[in-house]
Motif scaffolding. Structure first.
Motif, PDB file in Angstrom:
ATOM      1  N   LEU A 183       8.760  -3.226  -2.565  1.00 56.83           N
ATOM      2  CA  LEU A 183       8.046  -3.125  -1.298  1.00 56.83           C
ATOM      3  C   LEU A 183       6.679  -2.529  -1.596  1.00 56.83           C
ATOM      4  CD1 LEU A 183       8.553  -3.397   1.862  1.00 56.83           C
ATOM      5  CD2 LEU A 183       8.863  -0.937   1.787  1.00 56.83           C
ATOM      6  N   LEU A 184       5.627  -3.215  -1.172  1.00 56.28           N
ATOM      7  CA  LEU A 184       4.264  -2.759  -1.426  1.00 56.28           C
ATOM      8  C   LEU A 184       3.580  -2.367  -0.132  1.00 56.28           C
ATOM      9  CD1 LEU A 184       4.461  -5.819  -3.198  1.00 56.28           C
ATOM     10  CD2 LEU A 184       2.938  -4.314  -4.426  1.00 56.28           C
ATOM     11  N   GLY A 185       2.702  -1.372  -0.206  1.00 54.11           N
ATOM     12  CA  GLY A 185       1.933  -0.994   0.976  1.00 54.11           C
ATOM     13  C   GLY A 185       0.930   0.089   0.672  1.00 54.11           C
ATOM     14  N   LYS A 186      -0.002   0.247   1.609  1.00 61.56           N
ATOM     15  CA  LYS A 186      -0.977   1.338   1.499  1.00 61.56           C
ATOM     16  C   LYS A 186      -0.394   2.634   2.076  1.00 61.56           C
ATOM     17  CE  LYS A 186      -5.577  -0.895   1.687  1.00 61.56           C
ATOM     18  NZ  LYS A 186      -5.389  -1.594   0.484  1.00 61.56           N
ATOM     19  N   PHE A 187       0.447   2.497   3.105  1.00 58.70           N
ATOM     20  CA  PHE A 187       1.064   3.648   3.761  1.00 58.70           C
ATOM     21  C   PHE A 187      -0.002   4.648   4.203  1.00 58.70           C
ATOM     22  CE2 PHE A 187       3.962   1.924   0.527  1.00 58.70           C
ATOM     23  CZ  PHE A 187       4.946   1.425   1.357  1.00 58.70           C
ATOM     24  N   ALA A 188      -1.011   4.124   4.921  1.00 60.68           N
ATOM     25  CA  ALA A 188      -2.185   4.919   5.277  1.00 60.68           C
ATOM     26  C   ALA A 188      -2.398   4.939   6.784  1.00 60.68           C
ATOM     27  CB  ALA A 188      -3.412   4.349   4.565  1.00 60.68           C
ATOM     28  N   PRO A 189      -1.683   5.773   7.491  1.00 64.08           N
ATOM     29  CA  PRO A 189      -0.677   6.736   7.059  1.00 64.08           C
ATOM     30  C   PRO A 189       0.719   6.115   7.047  1.00 64.08           C
ATOM     31  CG  PRO A 189      -1.095   7.066   9.375  1.00 64.08           C
ATOM     32  CD  PRO A 189      -2.000   5.937   8.918  1.00 64.08           C
ATOM     33  N   LEU A 190       1.668   6.893   6.569  1.00 59.59           N
ATOM     34  CA  LEU A 190       3.072   6.490   6.599  1.00 59.59           C
ATOM     35  C   LEU A 190       3.532   6.512   8.054  1.00 59.59           C
ATOM     36  CD1 LEU A 190       5.657   5.844   4.978  1.00 59.59           C
ATOM     37  CD2 LEU A 190       6.118   8.295   4.943  1.00 59.59           C
ATOM     38  N   THR A 191       4.051   5.386   8.531  1.00 64.87           N
ATOM     39  CA  THR A 191       4.484   5.280   9.926  1.00 64.87           C
ATOM     40  C   THR A 191       5.995   5.130  10.019  1.00 64.87           C
ATOM     41  OG1 THR A 191       4.351   2.857   9.970  1.00 64.87           O
ATOM     42  CG2 THR A 191       2.316   4.087  10.489  1.00 64.87           C
ATOM     43  N   THR A 192       6.510   5.220  11.220  1.00 65.62           N
ATOM     44  CA  THR A 192       7.948   5.015  11.408  1.00 65.62           C
ATOM     45  C   THR A 192       8.323   3.572  11.064  1.00 65.62           C
ATOM     46  OG1 THR A 192       7.613   4.594  13.772  1.00 65.62           O
ATOM     47  CG2 THR A 192       8.223   6.838  13.122  1.00 65.62           C
ATOM     48  N   GLY A 193       7.395   2.646  11.255  1.00 65.30           N
ATOM     49  CA  GLY A 193       7.642   1.261  10.852  1.00 65.30           C
ATOM     50  C   GLY A 193       7.798   1.126   9.351  1.00 65.30           C
ATOM     51  N   HIS A 194       6.962   1.845   8.590  1.00 66.63           N
ATOM     52  CA  HIS A 194       7.095   1.855   7.133  1.00 66.63           C
ATOM     53  C   HIS A 194       8.447   2.452   6.733  1.00 66.63           C
ATOM     54  CE1 HIS A 194       2.473   2.147   7.041  1.00 66.63           C
ATOM     55  NE2 HIS A 194       2.784   0.952   6.557  1.00 66.63           N
ATOM     56  N   GLU A 195       8.788   3.568   7.368  1.00 68.81           N
ATOM     57  CA  GLU A 195      10.055   4.232   7.045  1.00 68.81           C
ATOM     58  C   GLU A 195      11.230   3.290   7.310  1.00 68.81           C
ATOM     59  OE1 GLU A 195      10.502   8.178   8.717  1.00 68.81           O
ATOM     60  OE2 GLU A 195       8.330   8.461   8.614  1.00 68.81           O
ATOM     61  N   TYR A 196      11.197   2.588   8.426  1.00 67.84           N
ATOM     62  CA  TYR A 196      12.252   1.634   8.762  1.00 67.84           C
ATOM     63  C   TYR A 196      12.336   0.535   7.707  1.00 67.84           C
ATOM     64  CZ  TYR A 196      14.890  -1.930  11.258  1.00 67.84           C
ATOM     65  OH  TYR A 196      15.821  -2.870  11.606  1.00 67.84           O
ATOM     66  N   ALA A 197      11.188  -0.005   7.315  1.00 65.59           N
ATOM     67  CA  ALA A 197      11.166  -1.085   6.324  1.00 65.59           C
ATOM     68  C   ALA A 197      11.754  -0.613   4.994  1.00 65.59           C
ATOM     69  CB  ALA A 197       9.739  -1.588   6.122  1.00 65.59           C
ATOM     70  N   VAL A 198      11.396   0.588   4.566  1.00 66.66           N
ATOM     71  CA  VAL A 198      11.930   1.117   3.309  1.00 66.66           C
ATOM     72  C   VAL A 198      13.437   1.307   3.410  1.00 66.66           C
ATOM     73  CG1 VAL A 198      11.921   3.103   1.728  1.00 66.66           C
ATOM     74  CG2 VAL A 198       9.748   2.194   2.595  1.00 66.66           C
ATOM     75  N   ARG A 199      13.891   1.885   4.506  1.00 65.21           N
ATOM     76  CA  ARG A 199      15.337   2.118   4.664  1.00 65.21           C
ATOM     77  C   ARG A 199      16.114   0.800   4.716  1.00 65.21           C
ATOM     78  NH1 ARG A 199      13.393   6.659   7.673  1.00 65.21           N
ATOM     79  NH2 ARG A 199      14.047   8.550   6.586  1.00 65.21           N
ATOM     80  N   GLN A 200      15.578  -0.169   5.432  1.00 61.05           N
ATOM     81  CA  GLN A 200      16.235  -1.472   5.517  1.00 61.05           C
ATOM     82  C   GLN A 200      16.302  -2.128   4.139  1.00 61.05           C
ATOM     83  OE1 GLN A 200      17.975  -1.335   8.519  1.00 61.05           O
ATOM     84  NE2 GLN A 200      17.655  -3.510   8.389  1.00 61.05           N
ATOM     85  N   ALA A 201      15.188  -2.118   3.424  1.00 56.74           N
ATOM     86  CA  ALA A 201      15.147  -2.732   2.097  1.00 56.74           C
ATOM     87  C   ALA A 201      16.103  -2.009   1.145  1.00 56.74           C
ATOM     88  CB  ALA A 201      13.726  -2.715   1.549  1.00 56.74           C
ATOM     89  N   ALA A 202      16.098  -0.684   1.187  1.00 56.61           N
ATOM     90  CA  ALA A 202      16.956   0.099   0.296  1.00 56.61           C
ATOM     91  C   ALA A 202      18.436  -0.153   0.581  1.00 56.61           C
ATOM     92  CB  ALA A 202      16.632   1.584   0.413  1.00 56.61           C
ATOM     93  N   SER A 203      18.756  -0.469   1.821  1.00 56.88           N
ATOM     94  CA  SER A 203      20.165  -0.696   2.168  1.00 56.88           C
ATOM     95  C   SER A 203      20.688  -2.023   1.604  1.00 56.88           C
ATOM     96  CB  SER A 203      20.356  -0.677   3.691  1.00 56.88           C
ATOM     97  OG  SER A 203      19.825  -1.850   4.286  1.00 56.88           O
TER      98      SER A 203
END
Length: 89
Positions: free
Chosen positions: A6-26
């Motif tokens: 998963l690639l991103g700038k995370f500028a800033p880290l948002t709840t959408g980013h957090e959701y995407a990471v958690r979904q991908a990690a699952s």
């Protein structure tokens, strides 16, 4: 073993980013989250935002947020010397 990316700038880290990471990690055994940093991007921000969105801060946000998820591995890539699309990349 399944691996995700998963690639991103995370500028800033948002709840959408957090959701995407958690979904991908699952869905994988190991997820590599690539923090793409570009000094040119930071230079376009206000002085305050440039400090807030520093490479270090973005990395720390990701590390702290996902510290309990052993599947998530954070990598920082400095894209400052890469030409923008379509010439670069």
């Amino acid at each position: 073993m399944t691996t995700g990316l998963l690639l991103g700038k995370f500028a800033p880290l948002t709840t959408g980013h957090e959701y995407a990471v958690r979904q991908a990690a699952s869905q994988v055994d190991a997820l590599y989250v690539v923090l793409c940093y570009d000094q040119k991007f930071n230079d376009m921000q206000s002085e305050r935002m440039s400090l807030v969105l520093s490479e270090r801060n973005r990395y720390l946000w990701l590390r702290e947020t996902f510290k309990d998820n052993k599947k998530v591995h954070i990598i920082v890539v400095d894209e400052s010397k890469i030409d923008p699309y379509p010439e670069g990349g």
